[in-house]
Design a protein around this motif. Structure first.
Motif, PDB file in Angstrom:
ATOM      1  N   ILE A  72       0.838  -1.202   0.000  1.00 42.00           N
ATOM      2  CA  ILE A  72       0.000   0.000   0.000  1.00 42.00           C
ATOM      3  C   ILE A  72       0.871   1.249   0.000  1.00 42.00           C
ATOM      4  O   ILE A  72       0.627   2.210  -0.722  1.00 42.00           O
ATOM      5  CB  ILE A  72      -0.985  -0.022   1.170  1.00 42.00           C
ATOM      6  CG1 ILE A  72      -2.043  -1.099   0.922  1.00 42.00           C
ATOM      7  CG2 ILE A  72      -1.643   1.329   1.370  1.00 42.00           C
ATOM      8  CD1 ILE A  72      -2.946  -1.387   2.093  1.00 42.00           C
ATOM      9  N   ASP A  73       1.923   1.228   0.824  1.00 42.67           N
ATOM     10  CA  ASP A  73       2.838   2.368   0.880  1.00 42.67           C
ATOM     11  C   ASP A  73       3.526   2.573  -0.462  1.00 42.67           C
ATOM     12  O   ASP A  73       3.664   3.701  -0.938  1.00 42.67           O
ATOM     13  CB  ASP A  73       3.877   2.135   1.985  1.00 42.67           C
ATOM     14  CG  ASP A  73       4.785   3.333   2.180  1.00 42.67           C
ATOM     15  OD1 ASP A  73       4.256   4.464   2.259  1.00 42.67           O
ATOM     16  OD2 ASP A  73       6.015   3.136   2.259  1.00 42.67           O
ATOM     17  N   HIS A  74       3.915   1.474  -1.104  1.00 43.65           N
ATOM     18  CA  HIS A  74       4.577   1.552  -2.408  1.00 43.65           C
ATOM     19  C   HIS A  74       3.634   2.163  -3.448  1.00 43.65           C
ATOM     20  O   HIS A  74       4.035   2.973  -4.269  1.00 43.65           O
ATOM     21  CB  HIS A  74       4.999   0.151  -2.831  1.00 43.65           C
ATOM     22  CG  HIS A  74       5.811   0.080  -4.091  1.00 43.65           C
ATOM     23  ND1 HIS A  74       5.434   0.657  -5.261  1.00 43.65           N
ATOM     24  CD2 HIS A  74       7.006  -0.516  -4.349  1.00 43.65           C
ATOM     25  CE1 HIS A  74       6.317   0.427  -6.183  1.00 43.65           C
ATOM     26  NE2 HIS A  74       7.285  -0.281  -5.666  1.00 43.65           N
ATOM     27  N   SER A  75       2.356   1.786  -3.413  1.00 42.24           N
ATOM     28  CA  SER A  75       1.403   2.302  -4.393  1.00 42.24           C
ATOM     29  C   SER A  75       1.129   3.780  -4.173  1.00 42.24           C
ATOM     30  O   SER A  75       0.877   4.519  -5.116  1.00 42.24           O
ATOM     31  CB  SER A  75       0.113   1.497  -4.351  1.00 42.24           C
ATOM     32  OG  SER A  75      -0.586   1.761  -3.158  1.00 42.24           O
ATOM     33  N   ARG A  76       1.151   4.233  -2.932  1.00 46.12           N
ATOM     34  CA  ARG A  76       0.936   5.658  -2.660  1.00 46.12           C
ATOM     35  C   ARG A  76       2.090   6.512  -3.157  1.00 46.12           C
ATOM     36  O   ARG A  76       1.900   7.635  -3.588  1.00 46.12           O
ATOM     37  CB  ARG A  76       0.735   5.874  -1.162  1.00 46.12           C
ATOM     38  CG  ARG A  76      -0.593   5.385  -0.686  1.00 46.12           C
ATOM     39  CD  ARG A  76      -0.802   5.716   0.763  1.00 46.12           C
ATOM     40  NE  ARG A  76      -2.080   5.169   1.203  1.00 46.12           N
ATOM     41  CZ  ARG A  76      -2.383   4.956   2.439  1.00 46.12           C
ATOM     42  NH1 ARG A  76      -1.511   5.241   3.401  1.00 46.12           N
ATOM     43  NH2 ARG A  76      -3.559   4.463   2.760  1.00 46.12           N
ATOM     44  N   LYS A  77       3.303   5.983  -3.089  1.00 42.14           N
ATOM     45  CA  LYS A  77       4.480   6.716  -3.573  1.00 42.14           C
ATOM     46  C   LYS A  77       4.467   6.842  -5.094  1.00 42.14           C
ATOM     47  O   LYS A  77       4.997   7.786  -5.644  1.00 42.14           O
ATOM     48  CB  LYS A  77       5.764   6.023  -3.119  1.00 42.14           C
ATOM     49  CG  LYS A  77       6.014   6.171  -1.649  1.00 42.14           C
ATOM     50  CD  LYS A  77       7.278   5.456  -1.238  1.00 42.14           C
ATOM     51  CE  LYS A  77       7.458   5.563   0.259  1.00 42.14           C
ATOM     52  NZ  LYS A  77       8.627   4.794   0.721  1.00 42.14           N
TER      53      LYS A  77
END
Length: 133
Positions: free
Chosen positions: A126-131
């Motif tokens: 999820i963090d990777h997709s937000r970046k």
């Protein structure tokens, strides 16, 4: 007949995994093939590592029994210990094999890792997709 069904089942599983990883709709989702493969290999390594740990403990004393009351030891061959490790890591156990002695502590640790690693994977995905957005 059973060989045909096993082959068919493997073919269906492989086809579905191929479809999942190559479907264009997933390219814009939170899914990361790299993170998934990393999680798969880490979980596999942890499972084998704990199986080796249980095997080393079994050289000294029984680590798995059938029931707590009669303490009938389970054959401590590596495949049984690998099965126990996998079941503990991925589902917190079925109850068909019960740990005794030091294996009880390591089983709890393994179960905690089995819960926390996938959780960390999803948070990372999820963090990777937000970046990326």
């Amino acid at each position: 007949m059973s060989q045909f069904l096993v082959g068919l089942a493997i073919l269906i599983i492989v086809f579905n995994l191929y479809y999942f990883f190559n479907n264009k709709a997933y390219k814009k989702s939170y899914f990361s093939t790299v993170l998934f493969m990393k999680l798969f290999f880490v979980l596999t390594g942890v499972m084998i590592g704990f199986a080796l740990l249980y095997y080393a403990l079994a050289l000294q004393d029984a680590v798995l029994v059938q029931t707590i009351t009669d303490k009938q030891p389970i054959d401590h061959n590596f495949l049984n210990l690998l099965y126990y490790s996998g079941v503990t890591l991925l589902s917190v156990g079925y109850g068909d094999m019960l740990p005794v002695g030091a294996a009880r502590f390591f089983s709890l640790l393994e179960a905690a890792i089995g819960v926390l690693l996938p959780t960390a994977y999803f948070i990372k995905a999820i963090d990777h997709s937000r970046k990326d957005n």
